[in-house]
Structure formats: structure tokens, C-alpha cells
Design a protein around this motif. Structure first.
Motif, mmCIF file in Angstrom:
data_model
loop_
_atom_site.group_PDB
_atom_site.id
_atom_site.type_symbol
_atom_site.label_atom_id
_atom_site.label_comp_id
_atom_site.label_asym_id
_atom_site.label_seq_id
_atom_site.Cartn_x
_atom_site.Cartn_y
_atom_site.Cartn_z
ATOM 1 N N TYR A 192 0.815 -1.216 0.000
ATOM 2 C CA TYR A 192 0.000 0.000 0.000
ATOM 3 C C TYR A 192 0.854 1.273 0.000
ATOM 4 O O TYR A 192 0.346 2.367 -0.218
ATOM 5 C CB TYR A 192 -0.972 0.017 1.186
ATOM 6 C CG TYR A 192 -2.394 -0.258 0.739
ATOM 7 C CD1 TYR A 192 -3.260 0.783 0.428
ATOM 8 C CD2 TYR A 192 -2.850 -1.550 0.570
ATOM 9 C CE1 TYR A 192 -4.544 0.541 -0.024
ATOM 10 C CE2 TYR A 192 -4.132 -1.803 0.114
ATOM 11 C CZ TYR A 192 -4.966 -0.751 -0.184
ATOM 12 O OH TYR A 192 -6.232 -0.997 -0.645
ATOM 13 N N CYS A 223 1.000 -10.737 -1.193
ATOM 14 C CA CYS A 223 1.525 -9.421 -1.583
ATOM 15 C C CYS A 223 2.912 -9.569 -2.184
ATOM 16 O O CYS A 223 3.354 -8.704 -2.933
ATOM 17 C CB CYS A 223 1.524 -8.476 -0.387
ATOM 18 S SG CYS A 223 -0.172 -8.044 0.037
ATOM 19 N N ARG A 251 -0.935 -10.292 -5.623
ATOM 20 C CA ARG A 251 -1.595 -9.060 -5.140
ATOM 21 C C ARG A 251 -0.796 -7.817 -5.527
ATOM 22 O O ARG A 251 -1.337 -6.731 -5.616
ATOM 23 C CB ARG A 251 -1.789 -9.118 -3.613
ATOM 24 C CG ARG A 251 -2.861 -10.118 -3.180
ATOM 25 C CD ARG A 251 -3.386 -9.810 -1.781
ATOM 26 N NE ARG A 251 -2.423 -10.062 -0.739
ATOM 27 C CZ ARG A 251 -2.322 -11.208 -0.052
ATOM 28 N NH1 ARG A 251 -3.156 -12.199 -0.293
ATOM 29 N NH2 ARG A 251 -1.419 -11.350 0.892
ATOM 30 N N TYR A 252 0.503 -7.988 -5.736
ATOM 31 C CA TYR A 252 1.332 -6.829 -6.087
ATOM 32 C C TYR A 252 1.182 -6.429 -7.560
ATOM 33 O O TYR A 252 1.209 -5.245 -7.889
ATOM 34 C CB TYR A 252 2.806 -7.122 -5.767
ATOM 35 C CG TYR A 252 3.735 -6.001 -6.186
ATOM 36 C CD1 TYR A 252 3.651 -4.746 -5.592
ATOM 37 C CD2 TYR A 252 4.677 -6.196 -7.198
ATOM 38 C CE1 TYR A 252 4.482 -3.708 -5.992
ATOM 39 C CE2 TYR A 252 5.516 -5.161 -7.592
ATOM 40 C CZ TYR A 252 5.412 -3.925 -6.989
ATOM 41 O OH TYR A 252 6.229 -2.896 -7.388
ATOM 42 N N TYR A 269 -4.917 0.754 -6.116
ATOM 43 C CA TYR A 269 -4.588 0.258 -4.767
ATOM 44 C C TYR A 269 -5.836 -0.267 -4.054
ATOM 45 O O TYR A 269 -5.718 -1.165 -3.221
ATOM 46 C CB TYR A 269 -3.888 1.353 -3.942
ATOM 47 C CG TYR A 269 -2.421 1.509 -4.291
ATOM 48 C CD1 TYR A 269 -2.021 1.897 -5.563
ATOM 49 C CD2 TYR A 269 -1.424 1.255 -3.364
ATOM 50 C CE1 TYR A 269 -0.682 2.033 -5.907
ATOM 51 C CE2 TYR A 269 -0.076 1.394 -3.682
ATOM 52 C CZ TYR A 269 0.287 1.777 -4.963
ATOM 53 O OH TYR A 269 1.620 1.910 -5.295
ATOM 54 N N ILE A 296 -6.414 -4.079 -4.001
ATOM 55 C CA ILE A 296 -5.548 -5.050 -3.298
ATOM 56 C C ILE A 296 -6.366 -5.726 -2.189
ATOM 57 O O ILE A 296 -6.781 -5.061 -1.244
ATOM 58 C CB ILE A 296 -4.318 -4.332 -2.665
ATOM 59 C CG1 ILE A 296 -3.492 -3.606 -3.734
ATOM 60 C CG2 ILE A 296 -3.455 -5.345 -1.904
ATOM 61 C CD1 ILE A 296 -2.443 -2.645 -3.144
ATOM 62 N N CYS A 318 -6.246 -7.231 0.763
ATOM 63 C CA CYS A 318 -5.533 -7.585 2.003
ATOM 64 C C CYS A 318 -6.556 -8.075 3.028
ATOM 65 O O CYS A 318 -7.664 -7.534 3.120
ATOM 66 C CB CYS A 318 -4.811 -6.345 2.518
ATOM 67 S SG CYS A 318 -4.053 -6.579 4.138
ATOM 68 N N ARG A 345 -11.178 -11.052 -2.201
ATOM 69 C CA ARG A 345 -10.038 -11.978 -2.082
ATOM 70 C C ARG A 345 -10.486 -13.407 -2.362
ATOM 71 O O ARG A 345 -9.761 -14.179 -2.997
ATOM 72 C CB ARG A 345 -9.391 -11.854 -0.696
ATOM 73 C CG ARG A 345 -8.281 -12.852 -0.497
ATOM 74 C CD ARG A 345 -7.270 -12.461 0.552
ATOM 75 N NE ARG A 345 -6.289 -13.516 0.677
ATOM 76 C CZ ARG A 345 -6.190 -14.345 1.710
ATOM 77 N NH1 ARG A 345 -6.968 -14.177 2.768
ATOM 78 N NH2 ARG A 345 -5.302 -15.315 1.717
#
Ligand code: BJ8
Length: 430
Positions: free
Chosen positions: A79, A311, A315-316, A339, A342, A344, A353
Motif C-alpha cells: 500500500y 503481496c 496481489r502486487y 490500490y 488489493i 488484504c 479476495r
């Protein structure tokens, strides 16, 4: 490497004796885990070189930049906005936080029942063995999980630390507007640090720089959908880890070079395992360098690890920043949109997710998922229940591994992974 860079490490205020111990351990571990692999792509030579110089040449490059007045910003989370950092002529680097080596130092101050990643990074700052920490002019933290949030207060006692406030419902309109304001505040902070004004032109260029890196990583990841995969899970993980430390232009070129070799391999039907090896996805907490524990166990047990929902993984790089206009406002807003995708586990609800995991499993032909949780990471641990349910609907088995950075439970994990692979083999035989 030790003698060559001794003066630099001393100037960075590092604990030389302890750092030598760390380098010795890392060198042996890398040789055992990486250099023992068979049939590696030739282009991995560059990434082996990067690892061999990760505390040497790369640190020298960063400090040469600093000598010219450019700043280095350390971070722990995807992030932390790389694009804004580079737009101010600063470099963003991932800080050390993936080894047990520094945990005992942290435990002298922090509670023991805390996530190993958090203890590891705090310990690395305390014991002065991470040259990235020692070379950073600013650390960028974030209010993701409670443990990190509170430890950043302590890190700030040792090095200037700026904490971004992260909306915990990031893909709502309210969350996006909040994040936009946080980005503006970060922009002001980074401009103050560097003395450089971020213009639309500069931001556009840095968006392209980081997009190119993300695209190269995605190109590499997409090649792992082939059966057999042309690259091992360990090697792919290493590249994802290095992506946070290497120079982005050089790194992107080297990943693309590797992809060309892998495309050739695919064309010739060359892989790193047999076609029948069970294809595994690893999903969960990020694995910071040199956390190779689970991959090496799974690989040694005969698995072909084909994707990391992490990540330090998909996810990156799954999404890139896609501006819809040229103004600074448009560019910042495009960063907000990227962003906020993402997924998380700190966010709620986090159904995105679950969708991402099942989609990735299908896309990469995973026959089972190893769900990886670091001890005391409540977010990923609890979310594992929903992930297991979502995978069950798709008929995919899941094995949950909760562990830390020590090697004490390796045998036990090995036994569980082997049993899991047998279940997958059994399902295939049916
Ligand atoms: S966007 S996953 S990199 S916060 S430190 S949450 S393991 S208890 S790292 Fe992360 Fe950013 Fe999210 Fe990704 Fe758990 Fe440990 Fe917290 Fe962790």
C-alpha cells in the motif's frame, strides 16, 4: 563481499559483527535452498547475483544516489505508493523482515505472541543489521493490522516514520475518497522530504515505470500456467521478493529477458517438474526475503508451486495503474483505483479476495491450496475459514499451515504437506 563493503557498512552505523553472522547464515541457506535446484533457467543467474550483492552493490547504489541528494524511502506494505515516491526522485525499497535472525532482539522489548514479520523488522532496526533500514531517510508505514500500526510508533523512535491511514473498506466510494486525501498528504510529505515538486508529468512517468515492472511480473506469472511450469515456485518467489529492492528499470529488463527464455522452454515443452507433479497454490501472508521455508518444503515433497496469492506475488502485480486523464488529479485518482483493488485480509468484508483465490486457482490449474498464516496474524488466520469454504465449493482441497520463521516445525510441516499431496494424487487417480 564483506571486506569490499566494510567501510560503507560502518558509515551506515551497522553492527558489523552481527551483520557478518547474518551474511554467513544467509549464504549457506541460499546455497542449500536455491543453488541445489536442478534445471534452473540460465537467466536466473542475474537474480542469484542480486542476492549475492543484496547487502553490497545495491546498498552502494542507493547510497551513491543519496550522496547526490536523492532520498531513499523504506516500506513494508504494497500500500506504500511507489509511484508517488519515484515521482519525487526518491527510491522505494522493501525493508528486512523475513528472517528469524532478528526476532530475539525484538522479543527483548515486544510481546512474544506477535507476528514474526513484525518482530523481525523491528529487530532488524534495533540490531542494525538491515542495510536498507540504515540507508532509508524515511520509513512509510500503514494502519493495516494492529501489530504493525503500534510497532511503527516504536520504529519512529529510531528512524523518521510516516504512517499512512488505510481505509478498511477501500473499495467503497467513501474509502476511495479517504485514500485520495491520504495520497495527497503523502505527496506533501514526500515533497517536503525530497524538496522536489511532484508534477503531472513526473507522476505519469513514474506510473509507467512501476506499471512496466508489474507487467513484467505478470508476464512471468502467466507462464506458470503452463504444464509443466517452466520455472520453479522457489525461483518465482525469489523474483517477487527482489522486485521490492532492485532498481526498477534494470529489474524489469531482466524479468523480461527471463520470460523470453521461459517462452522458449514452453515452446520446447521443458519444465522444472514432471507434468504429473501436483500443482499447488500458496495463499496468505506475504513472504519477505529470505522466507523460503514453505516453498522449499513443498517443492522437496514433490509439489509444483504455480502461484502465490500474496503481496509477494499476485496481489502486487495483478492490476496496473490506468489513468483516465493527464491531470495530477486524474493520475492520483488512478492510483486510488488500483490500490483499492488489493485484497488484504485487513479489510472487511473481503469477498474480493475469495473471488481472486478461486479465479487464480482455476487460471493456474492448481489442484490444491496451501493456506499460509504467520503465527498471531489474526486477519489471515480468521479469513482462512472463508477461503476454505470458497475452495470447497470449487472442489479444491486446502491445507492450513500456521507457522513462524524458525525451522523447528519443518519436519511436522513436511509430513502434513506430503499427506496433502497424497490426497491430491488420490483425487487425480479417481
Ligand atoms: S497489503 S498483507 S503487505 S498489510 S504484519 S497482516 S502477516 S500480522 S503483512 Fe501485508 Fe500490506 Fe496487507 Fe499486503 Fe498479518 Fe503480520 Fe500484520 Fe502482515
Amino acid at each position: 563481499m564483506s571486506e569490499k563493503y566494510m567501510e560503507m557498512w560502518k558509515n551506515l552505523g551497522m553492527d558489523i559483527e552481527k551483520h557478518n553472522q547474518l551474511l554467513g547464515i544467509l549464504g549457506q541457506y541460499y546455497t542449500a535452498v536455491y543453488l541445489s535446484q536442478k534445471n534452473r533457467p540460465k537467466s536466473m543467474g542475474y537474480f542469484d547475483f542480486v542476492v549475492s550483492e543484496i547487502h553490497g552493490l545495491r546498498i552502494k547504489e542507493l547510497n551513491d544516489q543519496r550522496a547526490k541528494g536523492n532520498k531513499v524511502v523504506g516500506a513494508f506494505c504494497i500500500y506504500a505508493p511507489e509511484e508517488l515516491t519515484y515521482a519525487a526522485n526518491a527510491t522505494m525499497v522493501g525493508l528486512c523482515g523475513g528472517a528469524d535472525f532478528s526476532v530475539p532482539d525484538a522479543e527483548a522489548i515486544l510481546p512474544r505472541n506477535l507476528c514474526p514479520l513484525i518482530k523481525s523488522f523491528y529487530g532488524f532496526k534495533l540490531n542494525r543489521t538491515c542495510p536498507y533500514f540504515q540507508s532509508s531517510d524515511l520509513v512509510v508505514g500503514e494502519t493495516t493490522c494492529d501489530g504493525k500500526k503500534k510497532v511503527y510508533e516504536l520504529v519512529n523512535e529510531l528512524i523518521p516514520t510516516y504512517v499512512l491511514e488505510i481505509p478498511h473498506k477501500p473499495d467503497t466510494q467513501k474509502g476511495k475518497e479517504f485514500w485520495y486525501k491520504e495520497l495527497e498528504a503523502f505527496q506533501a510529505e514526500i515533497e517536503k522530504l525530497t524538496g522536489n515538486k511532484i508534477t503531472a508529468e513526473k507522476l505519469k512517468a513514474s506510473i509507467e515505470l512501476i506499471n512496466n515492472k508489474r507487467k513484467a511480473l505478470k508476464r512471468l506469472q502467466d507462464l506458470r500456467a503452463k504444464n509443466p511450469s517452466p520455472i520453479s515456485g522457489l525461483d518465482a518467489l525469489l523474483i517477487f521478493q527482489i522486485s521490492f529492492n532492485d532498481d526498477p528499470v534494470r529489474f524489469t529488463a531482466k524479468v523480461n529477458e527471463l520470460c523470453e527464455e521461459l517462452e522458449e522452454r514452453v515452446h520446447n515443452g521443458v519444465g522444472v517438474t514432471s507434468k504429473d507433479a501436483p500443482r499447488i497454490m500458496i495463499s496468505g501472508c506475504p513472504m519477505a526475503i529470505p522466507n523460503w521455508k514453505l516453498h522449499s518444503i513443498a517443492q522437496a515433497a514433490g509439489a509444483s508451486v504455480v502461484v502465490e496469492e500474496s503481496c509477494v506475488g499476485t496481489r502486487y502485480f495483478t492490476d496496473v495503474v490506468e489513468p483516465k486523464g493527464e491531470s495530477l488529479h486524474d493520475l492520483l485518482w488512478a492510483i486510488v483505483e488500483k490500490y483499492s483493488q488489493i485484497p488484504c485480509a485487513c479489510f472487511t468484508p473481503n469477498n474480493k479476495r475469495l473471488d481472486s483465490i478461486t479465479t487464480l486457482a482455476k487460471q493456474f490449474g492448481a489442484q490444491g491450496v496451501i493456506y499460509y498464516t504467520l503465527q498471531n496474524c489474526h486477519d489471515y488466520n480468521v479469513e482462512g475459514i472463508k477461503v476454505e469454504r470458497a475452495l470447497k465449493v470449487e472442489g479444491l482441497p486446502m491445507l492450513k499451515i500456521e507457522t513462524d520463521y524458525t525451522m523447528g516445525d519443518s519436519e511436522q510441516i513436511k509430513t502434513r504437506v506430503e499427506a496433502f499431496l497424497e490426497i491430491i494424487e488420490g483425487k487425480k487417480a479417481h
